[in-house]
Scaffold this motif. Structure first.
Motif: not given
Length: 256
Positions: A75, A94, A98
């Motif tokens: 991420n 991703l 977050i």
């Protein structure tokens, strides 16, 4: 303070090419965190690993080289971060904030180096981490404490609201973690001139903390003059300007 994540993403994206060269402290922190993971994580393999804020891979690469990982999810805030990795590497991305994304599930290990200080709600991140980890899964991270970049805060009034090590420990325990290791250090980078301090911060992307602050000719001049008031001298009488880093390291295990 209110952190503008879009500005954080922009500053780190702009520093993408210079980060590796100038992020000396962040590299050392990532290496020290990896050494702690290797010491405390009980396995040589992991089925599923998730890294929050992977950046240029200061932590990612040692993990990939020394831990047998079947599924690695990375991420970061901005898509350009993928330039630091090979296209043939088996990675899942991703991208985004977050705090706004759903965490991957059934994880053995969640790691993060020098990223969690940007979170608005660390309690929520810890709770989401706990929910995403397998039983006896590990959360291993480094962040920064209250003395971090204290010179910049003193001279400009700008900076993040860093947490104390005791506060972090309390948040982890309240979120269902057993804290296996927690420590803090204070490191200093020294520069010949105040201007080099600002160049260093810009090159490492750490200039998104000032939401309403703008550098002008006057504020720059004031910054340089005021920095001279906290100037140091070594034993040879040479003047230098210090910048403080305050890393915190944590290894925590999910309780059932």
């Amino acid at each position: 303070m209110n952190i503008d994540k879009s500005q954080v993403a922009l500053r780190f994206a702009q520093a993408g090419q210079s980060y590796n060269q100038h992020a000396v402290v962040q590299k050392q922190i990532a290496q020290q965190l990896f050494d702690l993971i290797r010491k405390f994580y009980p396995k040589t393999h992991a089925k599923s690993v998730f890294e929050i804020g992977c950046g240029s891979g200061n932590l990612t690469y040692p993990l990939m080289q020394n831990l047998q990982i079947q599924h690695l999810i990375l991420n970061d805030l901005y898509v350009q971060v993928q330039q630091h990795f090979q296209t043939d590497q088996k990675l899942e991305w991703l991208i985004g904030d977050i705090e706004q994304l759903e965490f991957p599930q059934h994880l053995d290990l969640i790691v993060s180096s020098s990223a969690l200080q940007w979170m608005h709600d660390l309690d929520m991140v810890f709770q989401k981490s706990h929910a995403s980890l397998n039983r006896d899964g590990y959360l291993c991270f480094s962040t920064f404490g209250q003395k971090n970049l204290q010179e910049i805060k003193a001279l400009t009034g700008q900076g993040l609201a860093y947490l104390s090590i005791e506060n972090i420990q309390e948040k982890l325990r309240n979120s269902g973690f057993e804290v296996l290791y927690l420590s803090e250090q204070v490191e200093h980078l020294n520069f010949q001139y105040p201007k080099q301090v600002l160049q260093h911060l810009k090159a490492t992307g750490v200039t998104a903390t000032a939401s309403n602050f703008r550098w002008t000719k006057q504020t720059l001049q004031d910054f340089y003059l005021n920095y001279q008031k906290i100037m140091h001298q070594n034993e040879s009488g040479e003047k230098f300007y210090s910048l403080t880093y305050h890393p915190i390291y944590c290894i925590a295990r999910r309780l059932p």
